[in-house]
Scaffold this motif. Sequence first.
Motif, PDB file in Angstrom:
ATOM      1  N   PRO A  72       0.897  -1.128   0.053  1.00 50.60           N
ATOM      2  CA  PRO A  72      -0.239   0.044  -0.008  1.00 50.60           C
ATOM      3  C   PRO A  72       0.967   1.267  -0.091  1.00 50.60           C
ATOM      4  O   PRO A  72       1.982   1.414   0.295  1.00 50.60           O
ATOM      5  N   ALA A  73       0.281   2.373  -0.261  1.00 53.82           N
ATOM      6  CA  ALA A  73       0.808   3.688  -0.209  1.00 53.82           C
ATOM      7  C   ALA A  73       1.951   4.041  -1.313  1.00 53.82           C
ATOM      8  O   ALA A  73       2.873   4.810  -0.963  1.00 53.82           O
ATOM      9  N   SER A  74       2.171   3.330  -2.366  1.00 53.23           N
ATOM     10  CA  SER A  74       2.590   3.840  -3.570  1.00 53.23           C
ATOM     11  C   SER A  74       4.169   3.752  -3.262  1.00 53.23           C
ATOM     12  O   SER A  74       4.459   2.771  -2.303  1.00 53.23           O
ATOM     13  N   ASP A  75       5.066   4.522  -3.630  1.00 53.99           N
ATOM     14  CA  ASP A  75       6.529   4.361  -3.285  1.00 53.99           C
ATOM     15  C   ASP A  75       6.929   4.748  -2.035  1.00 53.99           C
ATOM     16  O   ASP A  75       7.677   3.990  -1.323  1.00 53.99           O
ATOM     17  N   THR A  76       6.013   5.736  -1.311  1.00 57.56           N
ATOM     18  CA  THR A  76       6.333   6.274  -0.014  1.00 57.56           C
ATOM     19  C   THR A  76       6.133   4.954   0.785  1.00 57.56           C
ATOM     20  O   THR A  76       6.726   4.451   1.727  1.00 57.56           O
ATOM     21  N   SER A  99      15.120  16.430  -2.942  1.00 59.09           N
ATOM     22  CA  SER A  99      14.181  16.442  -2.023  1.00 59.09           C
ATOM     23  C   SER A  99      13.643  15.170  -1.757  1.00 59.09           C
ATOM     24  O   SER A  99      13.305  14.819  -0.353  1.00 59.09           O
ATOM     25  N   PHE A 100      13.411  14.118  -2.527  1.00 59.78           N
ATOM     26  CA  PHE A 100      12.827  12.952  -1.798  1.00 59.78           C
ATOM     27  C   PHE A 100      13.915  12.080  -1.003  1.00 59.78           C
ATOM     28  O   PHE A 100      13.776  11.653   0.039  1.00 59.78           O
ATOM     29  N   GLY A 101      15.184  12.197  -1.618  1.00 63.01           N
ATOM     30  CA  GLY A 101      16.429  11.477  -0.768  1.00 63.01           C
ATOM     31  C   GLY A 101      16.270  12.211   0.621  1.00 63.01           C
ATOM     32  O   GLY A 101      16.352  11.616   1.791  1.00 63.01           O
ATOM     33  N   PHE A 140      19.387   5.438  -0.356  1.00 67.31           N
ATOM     34  CA  PHE A 140      19.365   6.337  -1.398  1.00 67.31           C
ATOM     35  C   PHE A 140      18.616   6.076  -2.508  1.00 67.31           C
ATOM     36  O   PHE A 140      17.942   5.275  -2.656  1.00 67.31           O
ATOM     37  N   THR A 141      18.240   7.257  -3.140  1.00 69.53           N
ATOM     38  CA  THR A 141      17.410   7.519  -4.279  1.00 69.53           C
ATOM     39  C   THR A 141      18.016   7.353  -5.654  1.00 69.53           C
ATOM     40  O   THR A 141      19.048   7.816  -6.101  1.00 69.53           O
ATOM     41  N   TRP A 142      17.852   6.205  -6.660  1.00 71.34           N
ATOM     42  CA  TRP A 142      18.659   6.075  -7.599  1.00 71.34           C
ATOM     43  C   TRP A 142      18.376   7.324  -8.698  1.00 71.34           C
ATOM     44  O   TRP A 142      19.356   7.655  -9.015  1.00 71.34           O
ATOM     45  N   GLY A 144      16.990  10.953  -8.601  1.00 69.16           N
ATOM     46  CA  GLY A 144      16.356  12.170  -8.026  1.00 69.16           C
ATOM     47  C   GLY A 144      15.697  12.770  -8.970  1.00 69.16           C
ATOM     48  O   GLY A 144      15.861  13.647  -9.746  1.00 69.16           O
ATOM     49  N   THR A 145      14.024  12.484  -8.627  1.00 66.92           N
ATOM     50  CA  THR A 145      13.129  13.107  -9.561  1.00 66.92           C
ATOM     51  C   THR A 145      13.259  14.658  -9.526  1.00 66.92           C
ATOM     52  O   THR A 145      12.710  15.334 -10.310  1.00 66.92           O
ATOM     53  N   THR A 146      13.371  15.239  -8.540  1.00 68.09           N
ATOM     54  CA  THR A 146      13.511  16.788  -8.247  1.00 68.09           C
ATOM     55  C   THR A 146      14.555  17.366  -8.976  1.00 68.09           C
ATOM     56  O   THR A 146      14.446  18.646  -9.020  1.00 68.09           O
ATOM     57  N   ALA A 169      13.736   3.654  -6.225  1.00 67.16           N
ATOM     58  CA  ALA A 169      14.094   3.487  -7.588  1.00 67.16           C
ATOM     59  C   ALA A 169      12.786   3.943  -8.391  1.00 67.16           C
ATOM     60  O   ALA A 169      12.626   3.572  -9.534  1.00 67.16           O
ATOM     61  N   THR A 170      12.029   4.848  -7.679  1.00 66.11           N
ATOM     62  CA  THR A 170      10.364   5.104  -8.435  1.00 66.11           C
ATOM     63  C   THR A 170      10.548   5.562  -9.923  1.00 66.11           C
ATOM     64  O   THR A 170       9.948   5.616 -10.593  1.00 66.11           O
ATOM     65  N   SER A 171      11.544   6.641  -9.841  1.00 67.54           N
ATOM     66  CA  SER A 171      11.689   7.129 -11.239  1.00 67.54           C
ATOM     67  C   SER A 171      12.510   6.689 -12.150  1.00 67.54           C
ATOM     68  O   SER A 171      13.222   7.319 -13.151  1.00 67.54           O
ATOM     69  N   PHE A 188       9.432   1.138  -6.046  1.00 68.33           N
ATOM     70  CA  PHE A 188       8.997   1.896  -6.994  1.00 68.33           C
ATOM     71  C   PHE A 188       7.440   2.120  -6.887  1.00 68.33           C
ATOM     72  O   PHE A 188       6.908   1.478  -6.094  1.00 68.33           O
ATOM     73  N   SER A 189       6.719   3.008  -7.820  1.00 71.43           N
ATOM     74  CA  SER A 189       5.368   3.121  -7.671  1.00 71.43           C
ATOM     75  C   SER A 189       4.832   2.808  -9.108  1.00 71.43           C
ATOM     76  O   SER A 189       5.480   3.030  -9.986  1.00 71.43           O
ATOM     77  N   TRP A 190       3.544   2.463  -8.970  1.00 75.18           N
ATOM     78  CA  TRP A 190       2.828   2.206 -10.544  1.00 75.18           C
ATOM     79  C   TRP A 190       2.521   3.659 -11.103  1.00 75.18           C
ATOM     80  O   TRP A 190       2.553   3.570 -12.690  1.00 75.18           O
ATOM     81  N   GLN A 191       2.586   4.590 -10.434  1.00 73.06           N
ATOM     82  CA  GLN A 191       2.382   5.934 -11.028  1.00 73.06           C
ATOM     83  C   GLN A 191       3.275   6.559 -11.855  1.00 73.06           C
ATOM     84  O   GLN A 191       3.294   7.528 -12.380  1.00 73.06           O
ATOM     85  N   LYS A 192       4.547   5.906 -11.808  1.00 72.66           N
ATOM     86  CA  LYS A 192       5.572   6.571 -12.425  1.00 72.66           C
ATOM     87  C   LYS A 192       6.050   6.263 -13.920  1.00 72.66           C
ATOM     88  O   LYS A 192       5.249   6.633 -14.807  1.00 72.66           O
TER      89      LYS A 192
END
Length: 384
Positions: A72-76, A99-101, A140-142, A144-146, A169-171, A188-192
């Motif tokens: 549940p709750a996406s990548d977060t 920001s996400f990292g 870490f974030t693979w 960085g989406t922002t 690794a969501t994006s 990761f999340s489905w919405q990406k």
Amino acid sequence: MVVPQPATRPENPRFSSGPCAKPPTFTVDALRNAALGRSHRAAIGKEKLKAAIDGTREILGVPDDYRIAIVPASDTGAFEMAMWNLLGERPVEMAAWESFGAGWVTDVVKQLRLEAKVYTADYGQIVDMTTLNYDNDVCFTWNGTTSGVRMPNGDAIPPGRDGLTLCDATSAAFAMELPWDRLDVTTFSWQKVLGGEAAHGMLILSPRAVERLENYSPPWPLPKIFRLTKGGKLIEGIFRGETINTPSMLALEDYLFALDWAKSVGGLAGLAERANANLAVIEDFVKTREWIDFLAIDATTRSQTSVCLKFTDPRILDGASFAKAVSRRLDTEGIAFDIGSYRDAPPGLRIWCGGTVESSDIAALIPWIEWAFLIEIEAQQAAA
Ligand SMILES: Cc1ncc(COP(=O)(O)O)c(C=O)c1O
């Protein structure tokens, strides 16, 4: 001077970095076989959930001995679940370059209150991942989406290490090669990248992550929604699609459609090629203009999904309002939605280039960016 409008408009103005554009062949009719009004525990529901896990494994090339769960709750949700279950057994190293990292750092330091060594880099730069101690746990974030800065590869992570690596690794997933032997937890999340719907996340665990789950209990309480073990054993059903709580059968159908589409364009290699081609269009543009540049300083860390650009024209008086005016103008014209930079990031544009976006649309967008830029420069001069 009147700045003429370009002749061609993008067919699809959706360049948002999440939720991202749906696959080009998507229509609502693609959801007609959704198991709506049916239990996710009935055979039909279970089958579809398992197909989502199997399809993910196939396209991403996840090794057979890694477990994959829909959570549940996406990548977060997926990343929080990993941190709250696994961390605390040993010291933690946190790497953040946007920001996400930085959000994960806050959770580890302020919520879990773990002693962590924090490595940060400014927007546009990346942490030197060779300086981390991989006998500790590393988050870490693979991509960085922002900031549009991504790991160039996994070479900095030793394949033999005592700690676990937890990777958001969501994006990145479905756009770039992920070196599974260097990753113990991947989320990761489905919405990406596949343009799916929000609400569900994917949690991928290496055998060593499972071993940690079965041999370590964190000192803090875990809500039901986070619990992956029972009596010290992994709840295996979760990794066959027996989700912790009720999933959306509509979002599930949508994800299955996206996986099928991904296969039809050549799987991961095809998706990466599409994203790379999109980035190449923007690279050609940036190369030939003095007034715009990538936020990512080093080209080898330049994201091919969340492409972040900054305006560099010395005539610009207020960078933030200028960038906002450009993206607002493109939005109002119906040319590009949601391409303003992220609220915490330096001012500029962020153009999603993942595989669901057509290169022809990126190519059509480019002259419009120039058009909006020239109009805003003029407007600024007129106001001065
Ligand atoms: C790198 C990264 N991590 C986490 C998230 C949060 O994802 P979600 O809203 O799907 O939980 C995002 C969303 O943009 C992201 O880009």
